[in-house]
Design a protein around this motif. Structure first.
Motif, PDB file in Angstrom:
ATOM      1  N   PRO A  71      36.951 -64.560  18.526  1.00 19.45           N
ATOM      2  CA  PRO A  71      35.685 -64.844  19.204  1.00 19.45           C
ATOM      3  C   PRO A  71      34.649 -65.511  18.317  1.00 19.45           C
ATOM      4  CG  PRO A  71      36.478 -62.660  19.782  1.00 19.45           C
ATOM      5  CD  PRO A  71      37.367 -63.163  18.685  1.00 19.45           C
ATOM      6  N   THR A 130      32.958 -64.735  24.860  1.00 17.57           N
ATOM      7  CA  THR A 130      32.824 -63.308  24.641  1.00 17.57           C
ATOM      8  C   THR A 130      31.590 -63.057  23.778  1.00 17.57           C
ATOM      9  OG1 THR A 130      33.929 -61.296  23.887  1.00 17.57           O
ATOM     10  CG2 THR A 130      34.236 -63.282  22.553  1.00 17.57           C
ATOM     11  N   SER A 157      29.613 -59.606  21.338  1.00 20.90           N
ATOM     12  CA  SER A 157      29.670 -58.224  20.902  1.00 20.90           C
ATOM     13  C   SER A 157      28.761 -57.387  21.794  1.00 20.90           C
ATOM     14  CB  SER A 157      29.211 -58.114  19.443  1.00 20.90           C
ATOM     15  OG  SER A 157      29.268 -56.776  19.003  1.00 20.90           O
ATOM     16  N   TYR A 210      34.106 -56.433  21.459  1.00 23.58           N
ATOM     17  CA  TYR A 210      34.006 -57.727  22.114  1.00 23.58           C
ATOM     18  C   TYR A 210      34.197 -57.570  23.619  1.00 23.58           C
ATOM     19  CZ  TYR A 210      34.316 -60.108  17.607  1.00 23.58           C
ATOM     20  OH  TYR A 210      34.079 -60.564  16.338  1.00 23.58           O
TER      21      TYR A 210
END
Length: 389
Positions: free
Chosen positions: A301, A109, A111, A47
């Motif tokens: 997230p 956020t 990935s 993240y």
């Protein structure tokens, strides 16, 4: 959280321009010119903003990047890449601000794929000599020992979502309480009072069990009970809390003594009282689901709608990467948790759905979470302790 972040930011922001330039130059040199390459797996994802590789983006990441910029922590390899949050190849205040925005919810956020090819290593012990700037006379030498590297801390402040977030909101267990408490935190000689949140579970008419790290040095401890519809029923002041002496005199990174009991004046007999037991090592043969119900103080997230709710997650016992699944005092599992869940019950269910608490949730690492296993010592402390009556 904002106050906590603000204190750290104030410390970084107060550095003069020369110091800021030195930090930027040092960071850039660290990225480009150190020896001993460390290369991350090309298939690794993390993240954005997860500086300390804990699995979530929270105030601990603000702390980590601030301490890096202050020279309190160093970084190598993968962590140097994570510090460069905005990926402009310079680690500086812009990265700190980006993490703060994610933590307070003004930025999202996502990935991101690790492309780490950093040739960075940790610090080494270095000697320096001091001179009088007016006379040029030597004033002696001194040494600086290396500071610790940023790492995926196993401290109690870290909780993790393992893979997909599979937790659900669950107010069916009236014996789960939210604990709120204050502590005095000192950073860079600045002291401040912060409010923290944890989880407890009822084990008697006047007893609530939680994790010791929640309450060590705490004051103004309260507990909140919930209705089945998720509304707060009542908040009361706790009377006392009890911690193992070896936890107080030891280190918060030692899970062996991370359990505590809170005593209260109110009669809790009308609420769910959790059944507490000891699991055998052979429980692994059954491959049971491992459940945790607790307060979700921090957002993950992927599932922010669970924040500030009582939630239940389900997982499995899991190897910690070193061959440990169950030790004499610790349980390792994949059940999802976040900050605020510390002190929650770790439990299993039999074929009839009857729950038995077998541990107390403590924290997490990058690929597993862990808690204090219930054993005869804990049972003695909870149930055969005249000081709790």
């Amino acid at each position: 959280m904002n106050l906590y972040s603000g204190i750290f930011y104030q410390g970084v922001n107060s550095m003069n321009s020369i110091t800021k330039r030195l930090l930027s130059i040092t960071a850039a040199c660290t990225l480009c010119f150190s020896a001993s390459p460390l290369t991350a797996n090309a298939d690794t994802y993390y993240y954005k903003g997860d500086v300390n590789n804990s699995g979530t983006v929270d105030v601990a990441d603000v702390t980590a990047i601030t301490q890096y910029l202050r020279g309190i922590l160093s970084a190598d390899g993968v962590y140097a890449e994570r510090l460069d949050v905005n990926r402009d190849y310079v680690i500086d205040d812009k990265d700190l601000q980006e993490v703060k925005k994610i933590v307070i919810g003004t930025a999202q956020t996502k990935s991101v794929r690790s492309v780490n090819t950093e040739m960075t290593t940790g610090q080494e012990a270095t000697s320096y000599r001091k001179y009088n700037a007016q006379t040029g006379a030597s004033l002696g030498t001194y040494g600086l020992m290396p500071v610790p590297n940023i790492s995926a801390s196993r401290s109690a402040n870290t909780r993790n979502i393992i893979g997909d977030d599979e937790r659900v909101i669950d107010y069916s267990k009236s014996g789960i309480v939210r604990l709120d408490y204050k502590k005095i935190i000192t950073n860079n000689s600045v002291s401040m009072t912060r409010t923290f949140t944890g989880t407890g579970f009822i084990v008697g008419n006047h007893k609530i069990v939680t994790a010791a790290h929640c309450l060590n040095t705490a004051f103004d401890v309260t507990y909140t009970l919930y209705n089945s519809d998720g509304t707060e029923k009542a908040t009361y002041n706790a009377i006392n809390y009890h911690l193992p002496q070896k936890f107080i005199s030891g280190t918060n990174d030692n899970p062996d003594y991370d359990y505590a009991v809170v005593t209260v004046a109110e009669d809790l007999s009308s609420y769910q009282c959790f059944n507490v037991g000891v699991c055998r090592d052979d429980i692994l043969d059954l491959e049971p689901n491992v459940y945790i119900t607790g307060y979700a103080g921090n957002a993950s997230p992927a599932n922010r709608n669970l924040t500030r709710n009582i939630v239940t997650g389900s997982g499995k016992f899991i190897d910690d990467g070193s061959g440990n699944i169950i030790s004499s005092k610790v349980l390792y599992y994949s059940t999802d948790t976040v900050g605020g869940t510390s002190g929650a019950p770790i439990y299993v269910k039999d074929s009839n759905g009857v729950m038995t608490v077998i541990g107390i949730h403590r924290g997490g690492f990058s690929t597993y979470n862990w808690g204090r296993r219930i054993d005869s010592n804990v049972l003695h402390f909870i149930y055969n302790n005249d000081e709790l009556n």
